[in-house]
Scaffold this motif. Structure first.
Motif, PDB file in Angstrom:
ATOM      1  N   ILE A 172      -4.438  11.145  11.207  1.00 49.30           N
ATOM      2  CA  ILE A 172      -3.670  12.387  11.262  1.00 49.30           C
ATOM      3  C   ILE A 172      -4.639  13.046  11.853  1.00 49.30           C
ATOM      4  CG2 ILE A 172      -2.420  14.090  10.239  1.00 49.30           C
ATOM      5  CD1 ILE A 172      -0.899  11.452  10.050  1.00 49.30           C
ATOM      6  N   SER A 173      -4.322  13.736  13.134  1.00 41.86           N
ATOM      7  CA  SER A 173      -4.968  14.635  14.208  1.00 41.86           C
ATOM      8  C   SER A 173      -4.028  15.896  14.180  1.00 41.86           C
ATOM      9  CB  SER A 173      -5.049  14.250  15.066  1.00 41.86           C
ATOM     10  OG  SER A 173      -4.232  13.728  15.780  1.00 41.86           O
ATOM     11  N   ASP A 174      -2.524  15.810  13.755  1.00 42.49           N
ATOM     12  CA  ASP A 174      -1.950  17.078  13.968  1.00 42.49           C
ATOM     13  C   ASP A 174      -1.990  17.725  12.628  1.00 42.49           C
ATOM     14  OD1 ASP A 174      -1.460  15.960  16.464  1.00 42.49           O
ATOM     15  OD2 ASP A 174       0.162  15.310  16.554  1.00 42.49           O
ATOM     16  N   CYS A 175      -2.451  17.230  11.446  1.00 43.62           N
ATOM     17  CA  CYS A 175      -1.853  17.913  10.229  1.00 43.62           C
ATOM     18  C   CYS A 175      -3.099  18.294  10.053  1.00 43.62           C
ATOM     19  CB  CYS A 175      -1.877  16.597   9.143  1.00 43.62           C
ATOM     20  SG  CYS A 175      -0.082  15.532   9.514  1.00 43.62           S
ATOM     21  N   LYS A 176      -4.135  18.450  10.202  1.00 43.90           N
ATOM     22  CA  LYS A 176      -5.606  18.852  10.475  1.00 43.90           C
ATOM     23  C   LYS A 176      -5.597  18.692   9.078  1.00 43.90           C
ATOM     24  CE  LYS A 176      -4.290  22.672  13.917  1.00 43.90           C
ATOM     25  NZ  LYS A 176      -2.883  22.192  14.439  1.00 43.90           N
ATOM     26  N   VAL A 177      -5.275  17.492   8.187  1.00 39.79           N
ATOM     27  CA  VAL A 177      -6.839  17.041   7.569  1.00 39.79           C
ATOM     28  C   VAL A 177      -7.376  16.308   7.103  1.00 39.79           C
ATOM     29  CG1 VAL A 177      -5.565  16.317   4.946  1.00 39.79           C
ATOM     30  CG2 VAL A 177      -4.165  17.274   5.997  1.00 39.79           C
ATOM     31  N   HIS A 178      -8.604  17.305   6.925  1.00 42.93           N
ATOM     32  CA  HIS A 178     -10.086  16.299   6.746  1.00 42.93           C
ATOM     33  C   HIS A 178     -10.424  15.654   6.384  1.00 42.93           C
ATOM     34  CE1 HIS A 178     -13.837  16.041   8.566  1.00 42.93           C
ATOM     35  NE2 HIS A 178     -14.974  16.639   7.264  1.00 42.93           N
ATOM     36  N   LYS A 179     -10.027  15.754   4.943  1.00 41.14           N
ATOM     37  CA  LYS A 179     -10.209  15.229   4.088  1.00 41.14           C
ATOM     38  C   LYS A 179      -9.532  15.884   2.352  1.00 41.14           C
ATOM     39  CE  LYS A 179     -12.699  11.882   3.648  1.00 41.14           C
ATOM     40  NZ  LYS A 179     -12.064  10.362   4.217  1.00 41.14           N
ATOM     41  N   PHE A 180      -9.487  14.298   1.786  1.00 43.91           N
ATOM     42  CA  PHE A 180      -9.070  15.175   0.144  1.00 43.91           C
ATOM     43  C   PHE A 180     -10.134  15.147  -0.470  1.00 43.91           C
ATOM     44  CE2 PHE A 180      -4.620  13.111   1.979  1.00 43.91           C
ATOM     45  CZ  PHE A 180      -4.304  14.764   2.592  1.00 43.91           C
ATOM     46  N   ARG A 181      -9.947  16.129  -1.452  1.00 41.34           N
ATOM     47  CA  ARG A 181     -11.614  15.651  -1.863  1.00 41.34           C
ATOM     48  C   ARG A 181     -11.713  16.032  -3.314  1.00 41.34           C
ATOM     49  NH1 ARG A 181     -15.589  15.440   1.543  1.00 41.34           N
ATOM     50  NH2 ARG A 181     -15.674  16.749   3.155  1.00 41.34           N
TER      51      ARG A 181
ATOM     52  N   SER B 294      -4.119  -4.700 -14.602  1.00 41.27           N
ATOM     53  CA  SER B 294      -5.540  -4.852 -14.060  1.00 41.27           C
ATOM     54  C   SER B 294      -5.175  -2.861 -12.929  1.00 41.27           C
ATOM     55  CB  SER B 294      -5.351  -5.402 -12.739  1.00 41.27           C
ATOM     56  OG  SER B 294      -4.867  -5.837 -11.962  1.00 41.27           O
ATOM     57  N   TRP B 295      -6.140  -2.306 -12.881  1.00 44.90           N
ATOM     58  CA  TRP B 295      -5.740  -1.551 -12.053  1.00 44.90           C
ATOM     59  C   TRP B 295      -6.272  -1.476 -10.323  1.00 44.90           C
ATOM     60  CZ3 TRP B 295      -3.284   3.020 -14.502  1.00 44.90           C
ATOM     61  CH2 TRP B 295      -3.404   2.890 -14.990  1.00 44.90           C
ATOM     62  N   GLU B 296      -5.529  -1.263  -9.652  1.00 49.56           N
ATOM     63  CA  GLU B 296      -6.218  -1.212  -8.157  1.00 49.56           C
ATOM     64  C   GLU B 296      -6.142   0.122  -7.820  1.00 49.56           C
ATOM     65  OE1 GLU B 296      -5.287  -2.900  -3.389  1.00 49.56           O
ATOM     66  OE2 GLU B 296      -4.073  -3.449  -5.629  1.00 49.56           O
ATOM     67  N   ALA B 297      -7.465   0.599  -6.958  1.00 44.18           N
ATOM     68  CA  ALA B 297      -7.072   2.306  -7.046  1.00 44.18           C
ATOM     69  C   ALA B 297      -7.431   2.289  -5.154  1.00 44.18           C
ATOM     70  CB  ALA B 297      -9.013   2.343  -7.195  1.00 44.18           C
ATOM     71  N   TYR B 298      -6.911   3.492  -4.488  1.00 43.92           N
ATOM     72  CA  TYR B 298      -6.905   4.012  -3.514  1.00 43.92           C
ATOM     73  C   TYR B 298      -7.982   4.713  -3.183  1.00 43.92           C
ATOM     74  CZ  TYR B 298      -3.155   0.214  -3.266  1.00 43.92           C
ATOM     75  OH  TYR B 298      -2.793  -0.789  -3.638  1.00 43.92           O
ATOM     76  N   ASP B 299      -8.229   5.290  -1.882  1.00 40.01           N
ATOM     77  CA  ASP B 299      -9.023   6.315  -1.243  1.00 40.01           C
ATOM     78  C   ASP B 299      -7.542   7.444  -0.700  1.00 40.01           C
ATOM     79  OD1 ASP B 299      -9.568   8.858   0.654  1.00 40.01           O
ATOM     80  OD2 ASP B 299     -11.693   8.104   0.282  1.00 40.01           O
ATOM     81  N   LEU B 300      -6.888   8.694  -1.630  1.00 37.58           N
ATOM     82  CA  LEU B 300      -5.576   9.080  -1.226  1.00 37.58           C
ATOM     83  C   LEU B 300      -5.582   9.529   0.143  1.00 37.58           C
ATOM     84  CD1 LEU B 300      -4.982  11.675  -3.594  1.00 37.58           C
ATOM     85  CD2 LEU B 300      -3.624   9.550  -3.650  1.00 37.58           C
ATOM     86  N   HIS B 301      -7.342   9.687   0.694  1.00 36.71           N
ATOM     87  CA  HIS B 301      -7.047   9.906   2.523  1.00 36.71           C
ATOM     88  C   HIS B 301      -6.604   8.768   3.200  1.00 36.71           C
ATOM     89  CE1 HIS B 301      -7.634  12.713   5.931  1.00 36.71           C
ATOM     90  NE2 HIS B 301      -8.013  11.992   6.888  1.00 36.71           N
ATOM     91  N   ASP B 302      -6.840   7.656   3.157  1.00 37.94           N
ATOM     92  CA  ASP B 302      -6.261   6.135   4.110  1.00 37.94           C
ATOM     93  C   ASP B 302      -4.708   6.028   4.124  1.00 37.94           C
ATOM     94  OD1 ASP B 302      -8.834   6.040   4.145  1.00 37.94           O
ATOM     95  OD2 ASP B 302      -9.386   4.978   2.329  1.00 37.94           O
ATOM     96  N   LEU B 303      -4.152   6.715   2.592  1.00 37.64           N
ATOM     97  CA  LEU B 303      -3.119   6.302   1.986  1.00 37.64           C
ATOM     98  C   LEU B 303      -1.814   7.137   2.591  1.00 37.64           C
ATOM     99  CD1 LEU B 303      -2.359   5.677  -1.438  1.00 37.64           C
ATOM    100  CD2 LEU B 303      -3.141   3.717   0.275  1.00 37.64           C
TER     101      LEU B 303
ATOM    102  N   GLU C 241       1.050  -0.960  -0.057  1.00 39.95           N
ATOM    103  CA  GLU C 241       0.253   0.075   0.212  1.00 39.95           C
ATOM    104  C   GLU C 241       1.075   1.554  -0.157  1.00 39.95           C
ATOM    105  OE1 GLU C 241      -4.125   1.213   2.360  1.00 39.95           O
ATOM    106  OE2 GLU C 241      -2.291   0.820   3.309  1.00 39.95           O
ATOM    107  N   PRO C 242       0.312   2.025  -1.215  1.00 40.81           N
ATOM    108  CA  PRO C 242       1.768   3.588  -1.411  1.00 40.81           C
ATOM    109  C   PRO C 242       1.604   3.815   0.548  1.00 40.81           C
ATOM    110  CG  PRO C 242      -0.304   3.176  -2.432  1.00 40.81           C
ATOM    111  CD  PRO C 242      -0.177   1.920  -1.891  1.00 40.81           C
ATOM    112  N   MET C 243       2.588   5.106   0.140  1.00 33.86           N
ATOM    113  CA  MET C 243       2.713   5.606   1.693  1.00 33.86           C
ATOM    114  C   MET C 243       2.801   7.494   1.498  1.00 33.86           C
ATOM    115  SD  MET C 243       4.860   4.054   4.216  1.00 33.86           S
ATOM    116  CE  MET C 243       5.946   4.201   3.719  1.00 33.86           C
TER     117      MET C 243
END
Length: 595
Positions: free
Chosen positions: A436-445, A417-426, A69-71
């Motif tokens: 993450i809480s300290d980063c204050k990133v609520h959601k990548f839209r 084939s293709w595998e999809a990820y939600d960016l926020h999950d990575l 899973e990419p980081m």
């Protein structure tokens, strides 16, 4: 405690690999890293891996953090405010472009005004790393707002100055950054126009749109009847221009496909280099088919198109999956790479429209990416669109799920084939493995662009004390984040590098010392370094500090780790000991700390 931590984080994996390898060797089978469907990694034989639905990474390969899973490390590029998107169909946040040097252009809020912005990861064009208001760099910039949409490898920036409204004074802006300043030209000379994308060719080619008047039809953007009427109506036509010296004449990108249409427009969205001499332009045409009396069909024909110079820029419709293509089709080509691979969206049979599409070439049928491996909470019938594709061996597609308002990425696998990820999950804390809480990133839209190094630009919600604000973000992939000094090995040098970066991460700066990705450089980062000690995956050791590494590990095992964990001593005190002139002097200093 230190030995136990090392055993869990590293020795545990090594021991498991050895046992399985010995067990399977009796049957003559080799083992390697296997990424299972839940993105976990285990050492298995190729047969057992594939039987479990996993991906086998080869004999004698090892599991490591980030293999399955990419980081991504996140860098905050600041408040982008509210910026109309490229299609004038409402308000979205920002417009972003990134080149292969990691330089980013976008629209940013500067003291309440929307201006074209440039972010540099390092020194370039006579400027140091950081965020710049492009209009401040240019004495010729006159109109507001300004929007930067794309940047090529030579630092040429394309965008728009002035009102985005067709009734306004907007015009294409081409910025050239050099010696710490920017010059601006408006090369197309139209009364209203906007630049959309620019490629890396020499000379560079850029594309955009300008307005014309059409007296035949009343409405372009609705399904009203299209008929003869007095007066003019403004529509958009796309153009391309080569930035030779002098500039070539503007070439209009036709919207016609061999059928007579009424009240038509063409919309170019991206341009590739596509070989040494030819560019491939992708976008869509928006047309109303009409009867001899110019009576429009109920719905517009919005079709994904490509334009090539060898066809004199006559559009070629891309193949769709819909069984009901005709005038009810709705599709767009939004991105293209230098291999001629195209992404965008199209309909999915009768289930609705806007499904992310991938075309391997102009002539190929599309792949409906929604039907590939989707992440949790992302359904196959949700509205998605693909925005950009890079030139990597395993191409990455940046996309958006409109149904969930989240940014996504699709990564091509070894079996195509293709595998999809939600960016926020990575993006999660590598020390606590929590959101993450300290980063204050609520959601990548929404995702906007991706370069050939896998760097992504997107926008998301910044959750702070005053509410949720839209911010621009850079996401950079990491495979060995604990190697802070990038020498291929995690050791004592990385610990001392982190000490020099202590504190909260700054806006607009890639925070290399933030090993655990929580937007703060602190003691937890050194704990992650200890857990990842040794060579980075796929790297051979470059040596580091030699015997000092063993000296530190022995001291930590003898009580130093516990003393640091309980705050009896600090890493700064440890660092001072390593200023000693001999191993004996260093060892005596360390031992004195825990006596």
């Amino acid at each position: 405690m230190f030995c136990l931590y090392q055993l869990v984080m590293r020795g545990g994996v090594t021991f498991l690999a050895t046992v399985l390898s010995m067990s399977n060797s009796a049957f003559g089978d080799s083992t390697g890293a296997c990424c299972l469907p839940d993105d976990s990694c285990e050492i298995r034989t190729e047969t057992l891996c594939k039987n479990a639905g996993g991906t086998y990474h080869g004999d004698d390969t090892e599991c490591y953090r980030g293999l399955c899973e990419p980081m991504y490390r996140v860098t905050d590029l600041g408040d982008i405010g509210f910026v109309p998107n490229a299609d004038n169909d409402g308000v979205k946040h920002g417009t972003f472009g990134i080149n292969n040097d990691g330089q980013i252009v976008y629209a940013r809020d500067f003291d309440g005004e929307t201006h074209a912005a440039l972010w540099l990861p390092g020194s370039a064009y006579g400027l140091s790393a950081g965020i710049y208001d492009i209009t401040d760099l240019s004495e010729d910039s006159e109109l507001e707002p300004s929007i930067a949409r794309d940047i090529n490898i030579d630092g040429l920036i394309i965008g728009q100055e002035g009102s985005v409204s067709l009734a306004g004074s907007g015009k294409t802006a081409l910025w050239t950054i050099s010696s710490g300043s920017a010059t601006i030209t408006n090369p197309d000379g139209e009364s209203w126009s906007r630049g959309m994308a620019i490629n890396d060719a020499d000379p560079a080619m850029y594309i955009g749109e300008y307005k014309i008047t059409d007296g035949k039809c009343l409405s372009l953007w609705t399904s009203e009847e299209c008929y003869e009427a007095s007066g003019d109506y403004t529509v958009l036509r796309s153009f391309r221009q080569e930035l030779s010296d002098p500039y070539s004449s503007t070439t209009e990108l036709s919207y016609k496909t061999g059928t007579t249409y009424c009240h038509n427009s063409s919309h170019a969205r991206d341009v590739s280099q596509y070989g040494q001499d030819d560019e491939l332009i992708v976008g869509y045409s928006f047309m109303f088919a009409f009867t001899p009396d110019c009576l429009a069909t109920p719905d517009p024909f919005k079709a994904a198109m490509t334009w090539e110079p060898e066809d004199f820029y006559t559009p070629t419709p891309l193949t769709l999956l819909s069984v009901n293509q005709g005038v009810t089709s709705r599709s767009e080509a939004r991105g293209v790479n230098d291999n001629g691979e195209i992404v965008g969206y199209g309909p999915q049979l009768y289930l609705g429209w806007k499904r992310a599409y991938y075309w391997s070439s102009m002539s190929s049928g599309p792949t409906n990416l929604n039907l590939e491996d989707m992440p949790p909470d992302h359904g196959t019938t949700q509205a998605t669109y693909a925005e950009a594709i890079n030139n990597m061996t395993d191409p990455h597609i940046i996309a958006t799920n409109d149904s969930t308002n989240t940014a996504m990425i699709w990564i091509q696998q070894s079996d195509n084939s293709w595998e999809a990820y939600d960016l926020h999950d990575l993006h999660h804390d590598l020390y606590t493995n929590e959101d993450i809480s300290d980063c204050k990133v609520h959601k990548f839209r929404a995702g906007h662009d991706i370069n050939d190094n896998g760097w992504i630009v997107a926008w998301g919600d910044d959750s702070n004390t005053s509410g949720i604000q839209p911010h621009a973000y850079l996401l950079t992939p990491e495979t060995c984040p604990a190697d802070v000094n990038d020498d291929g090995v995690v050791n004592i040098d990385d610990i001392f590098t982190v000490l020099g970066l202590w504190g909260e991460c700054e806006e607009g700066v890639i925070c290399e010392g933030d090993v655990d990705f929580n937007c703060t450089v602190d003691i937890d980062d050194n704990f992650v370094i200890l857990g990842e000690w040794g060579d980075c995956p796929g790297e051979e050791s470059f040596g580091g500090s030699g015997g000092e590494n063993e000296l530190l590990l022995n001291w930590l095992d003898a009580g130093g780790y516990a003393a640091i964990l309980t705050n009896e001593i600090t890493w700064y005190q440890v660092e001072q000991c390593f200023n000693g002139e001999s191993y004996t002097e260093i060892e005596d200093c360390l031992n004195n700390l825990i006596e």
